[in-house]
Scaffold this active site. Structure first.
Site, PDB file in Angstrom:
ATOM      1  N   LYS A  33      -7.308 -32.184   9.447  1.00  0.00           N
ATOM      2  CA  LYS A  33      -8.220 -31.618   8.271  1.00  0.00           C
ATOM      3  C   LYS A  33      -9.551 -31.118   8.943  1.00  0.00           C
ATOM      4  CE  LYS A  33      -9.654 -35.719   6.586  1.00  0.00           C
ATOM      5  NZ  LYS A  33     -10.977 -35.964   6.723  1.00  0.00           N
ATOM      6  N   THR A  34      -9.893 -31.915   9.877  1.00  0.00           N
ATOM      7  CA  THR A  34     -11.247 -31.551  10.424  1.00  0.00           C
ATOM      8  C   THR A  34     -11.220 -30.089  11.159  1.00  0.00           C
ATOM      9  OG1 THR A  34     -11.451 -33.829  10.992  1.00  0.00           O
ATOM     10  CG2 THR A  34     -13.327 -32.298  11.777  1.00  0.00           C
ATOM     11  N   ASP A 217     -15.508 -32.419   2.504  1.00  0.00           N
ATOM     12  CA  ASP A 217     -14.408 -33.279   3.157  1.00  0.00           C
ATOM     13  C   ASP A 217     -14.420 -34.507   2.384  1.00  0.00           C
ATOM     14  OD1 ASP A 217     -12.863 -34.006   5.109  1.00  0.00           O
ATOM     15  OD2 ASP A 217     -14.364 -34.485   6.530  1.00  0.00           O
ATOM     16  N   GLU A 218     -13.273 -35.270   2.530  1.00  0.00           N
ATOM     17  CA  GLU A 218     -13.303 -36.754   1.887  1.00  0.00           C
ATOM     18  C   GLU A 218     -13.608 -36.611   0.670  1.00  0.00           C
ATOM     19  OE1 GLU A 218     -11.919 -38.934   3.788  1.00  0.00           O
ATOM     20  OE2 GLU A 218     -12.773 -38.578   5.909  1.00  0.00           O
ATOM     21  N   GLN A 248      -6.364 -42.359   0.837  1.00  0.00           N
ATOM     22  CA  GLN A 248      -7.398 -42.908   1.708  1.00  0.00           C
ATOM     23  C   GLN A 248      -8.765 -43.117   1.022  1.00  0.00           C
ATOM     24  OE1 GLN A 248      -7.658 -41.104   5.738  1.00  0.00           O
ATOM     25  NE2 GLN A 248      -6.156 -39.945   4.848  1.00  0.00           N
ATOM     26  N   ARG A 601      -4.984 -44.894  11.720  1.00  0.00           N
ATOM     27  CA  ARG A 601      -6.099 -44.738  12.934  1.00  0.00           C
ATOM     28  C   ARG A 601      -5.333 -44.675  13.979  1.00  0.00           C
ATOM     29  NH1 ARG A 601      -8.561 -41.889  10.029  1.00  0.00           N
ATOM     30  NH2 ARG A 601      -6.751 -42.265   8.683  1.00  0.00           N
TER      31      ARG A 601
END
Length: 728
Positions: A33-34, A217-218, A248, A601
């Site tokens: 996504k980044t 984002d997020e 998340q 992660r």
DNA sequence: ATGGACAATGTTTTT
DNA sequence: CATTGTCCAT
């Protein structure tokens, strides 16, 4: 020339080139996504000719913003400094400084951190003659903060009890005190910006017109204030591109509401949704473990995470005697892997639920002389010596900052105690200004009539600090942050004060030197920026990637990061899930997501570590393994021998699929769910109105109902949360 | 006003 | 247990 889009998968490409209009990207962990965000901005600039000035991108950390900027400027060659890029808090601070003319504070406001906020609540309680035993400052502050995140002002605060009424009074006074200090707390940054955009149409139009494209984002970790803010800023062009993953969402306790994702779909019915499910980070077996954990959460749309990275190795489960053996096991495993050349030290991360757990780990690393890095700006900026220096700087920057003045007025001790300070505040009260302003006046005129009643001793002490303050104040515009800091350190002989010759004193001075290095990076006129940076640093911001040593961090701090090898330690009931979430199903779900974030992660290897005993309140007590371990199918796990089998008797449980279940407590027992809805039924949804049930099924301890609404079409609804009414 | 000794008290995560 | 607050002697 090759097209940068070629390196993206079809869904990623779709996201990057989507629009115009609202876009929702549901991005699983490790789904790139980044990259999508970066490429999207590049695409807007390069292909659509959007000027960087007209783009607003919100990232979760300042570090992420910086990295993104570097990459974008590399790909566009454009003047990326014109991009508005940063966290909600830093972007809001910038806007508020610019627009302070329209607001009840001035543009050199200081930002109050957690401690300052608590101090201010204490002060408010004291002023209102309230017992801080009965109304714990932390609890009251939490209530205030929650209200602010919901954009509820003191007057609108809902009162259902005597306590609420009290909180409301404290809230009111607290806000007044903030303004008197020319200070904003974290929540204010969002609250005032939302207020500005809501109430001042000129400002709203200015920003809404300017920001042709907004990227967030997020998104699952936005709160209502942030959501509202976005809504206003995007109100003109409606090009709002949000990326998130409800699985998340781990900041619910901070007001974040993953339902904003659902709210988005509702508020922007024309939005385009893109699903990113392919994972580029982890092996399949790690994803399977993650899926096993998160699938137990009822309120979610199931996602199919897949990878082309192959099966990989099983996750390792290790049982230790206590937290010390646990830490020893972690360190030993790292040492072994490194010496076998299987991995580098920098490949490892150790994650835990609470900061307190880092100590035992640090000791274990120290014991074998292995360097490590600990993520946590809080730990640095929370130190006494750092807070002292920052308080000096803040006070010089904004003499109305009473909290900072309180902190340093007697540092180093110069004979100003409660009584003298009280007199000073009383004088300020009579003069209708702040204590700092009184001090400046005292230095300027040599005397202030309101202070004449003080003893000569007290007067001389106050005179001393006032001259220092006035001196710094008058020279601040000519000095860089570093210059000012050095001046202060020198004038008060801080070194002598803080370094008492002990190891601890020495370390404290070292920390001051570290702060000095940070200050050195700011230019002549950079005091505002420096103070703002200091106030708004996130833990991750301090994380450097160039040191090749293992990383120690909380699960929260791990968000957005990845490591080849991940250890999650302290997988015990009470710790993960944390005991504070036992009686709150929502909180329990968040613990589960936290575990999910930790697992995802990991790129190659995952270690799940728990122990039989753990010390709490100073006593070592037996503890149960985390219930989450029981949710992982046994075939995904590999047990390895504990570090030192002789230190304890092996678990009585033998190697069978049910073994984790045996000692598992079941404090949250979910009942069997009955199916209440059937195809053909007519139901009433509180916000979507009347619809017809198309289908319904019991899944994950909840009932999922597909409903057809006249205007909205088919929607999936979770029965336990939607508050559906059956129409007869 | 200051520093030390003792008591109580409370424990998640962080911008 | 480890931090924070309160009381007391200097």
């Amino acid at each position: 020339m090759n097209n940068p889009l070629d390196s993206l998968n079809p869904q990623q490409q779709q996201a990057v080139t989507a629009g115009p209009g609202p876009v929702l990207v549901l991005a699983g962990p490790g789904s790139g996504k980044t990259r999508v965000l970066t490429q999207r901005i590049t695409y807007l600039i390069n292909s659509l000719g959007v000027r960087p000035y007209n783009i607003l991108a919100v990232t979760f950390t300042n570090k992420a913003a910086r990295e993104m900027e570097v990459r974008i400027s590399g790909m566009t060659g454009e003047q990326t400094q014109w991009l508005t890029l940063g966290t909600f808090h830093s972007i809001c601070a910038r806007i508020l400084r610019r627009e302070a003319g329209d607001l009840p504070f001035n543009s050199n406001f200081v930002i109050f951190d957690q401690d300052d906020q608590i101090s201010l609540v204490k002060l408010a309680l004291k002023e209102l003659n309230l017992d801080d035993k009965r109304f714990r400052p932390m609890g009251v502050h939490e209530a205030i903060s929650n209200a602010k995140n919901e954009l509820i002002l003191p007057d609108a605060f809902t009162i259902q009890s005597y306590r609420d009424e009290t909180v409301q009074r404290v809230y009111k006074r607290y806000q007044e005190l903030l303004l008197a200090n020319n200070a904003l707390d974290f929540d204010d940054l969002l609250l005032w910006t939302a207020f500005l955009l809501e109430e001042k149409s000129a400002a709203r139009e200015k920003y809404a017109h300017r920001y042709e494209h907004i990227l967030v984002d997020e998104f699952q970790d936005t709160n209502f204030a942030q959501y509202t803010l976005l809504k206003h800023i995007s109100s003109f062009h409606r090009n709002i591109f949000v990326v998130g993953d409800t699985d998340q969402s781990i900041y619910g306790w901070r007001g974040a509401d993953y339902r904003n994702v659902l709210r988005f779909e509702k508020d922007y019915p024309d939005s385009q949704t893109v699903l990113l499910e392919q994972n580029y980070r982890s092996t399949q077996s790690i994803l399977d473990v993650a899926t096993a954990i998160i699938d137990r959460n009822p309120y979610r749309t199931p996602k199919r995470l897949f990878t082309e990275r192959g099966e990989g190795r099983k996750a390792i489960v290790s049982e230790s005697y206590d937290d010390h053996t646990e830490a020893a096991f972690v360190v030993e495993s790292i040492v072994k892997s490194v010496s076998a050349k299987l991995a580098q030290p920098g490949d490892f991360a150790v994650m835990y639920r609470t900061n307190a757990q880092s100590r035992v780990l640090e000791e274990a690393f120290l014991a074998v002389n292995m360097p490590y890095k600990l993520v946590g700006a809080q730990r640095f900026y929370g130190r006494r010596e750092i807070k002292d220096i920052i308080a000096f700087l803040r006070l010089v920057h904004n003499p109305d900052d009473e909290i900072s003045l309180t902190r340093i007025i007697n540092i180093p001790p110069r004979g100003i105690g409660d009584k003298t300070f009280y007199s000073l505040r009383a004088a300020a009260g009579r003069l209708g200004c702040s204590s700092g302003a009184v001090l400046l006046q005292l230095a300027k005129k040599g005397e202030v009539p309101e202070l004449e009643s003080l003893s000569p001793r007290s007067k001389s002490s106050l005179g001393q600090i006032s001259r220092l303050l006035a001196d710094w104040y008058s020279s601040k515009s000519r000095l860089s942050p570093l210059g000012l800091m050095d001046r202060i350190l020198n004038d008060v002989d801080y070194h002598f004060y803080i370094d008492d010759g002990t190891d601890e004193g020495h370390e404290r001075w070292e920390n001051v030197m570290e702060l000095r290095r940070l200050a050195a990076e700011y230019p002549e006129d950079g005091l505002v920026d420096f103070l703002e940076q200091v106030a708004l640093v996130s833990d991750q911001d301090t994380l450097e990637s160039n040191s090749n040593v293992p990383t120690l961090l909380t699960l929260h701090a791990a968000k957005g990061l990845e490591f080849p090898v991940v250890f999650i330690v302290g997988l015990n009931e009470g710790l993960l899930p944390h005991s504070r979430s036992f009686d709150d199903p929502e909180a329990m779900m968040e613990e589960r997501r936290l575990m999910y974030v930790g697992i995802t992660r990991a790129m190659d290897r995952l270690y799940l570590v728990f122990s039989q005993n753990r010390r709490a309140y100073g006593f070592t007590e037996p503890v149960n393994p985390s219930r989450f371990l029981a949710d992982i199918p046994y075939h995904l796990l590999e047990e390895i021998n504990p570090t030192n089998p002789n230190r304890y008797s092996r678990s009585q449980l033998e190697n069978h699929p049910e073994r984790w279940h045996v000692s598992n407590t079941s404090s949250v027992k979910m009942e069997e769910v009955q199916q209440h809805f059937h195809p053909g039924m007519r139901v009433l949804h509180p916000s979507w109105g009347e619809g017809m049930v198309l289908n319904s099924r019991v899944q994950d301890r909840d009932e999922i109902v597909d409903i057809f609404f006249e205007n909205l079409g088919m929607k999936k609804v979770v029965a336990s949360l939607a508050n559906l009414e059956i129409k007869t």
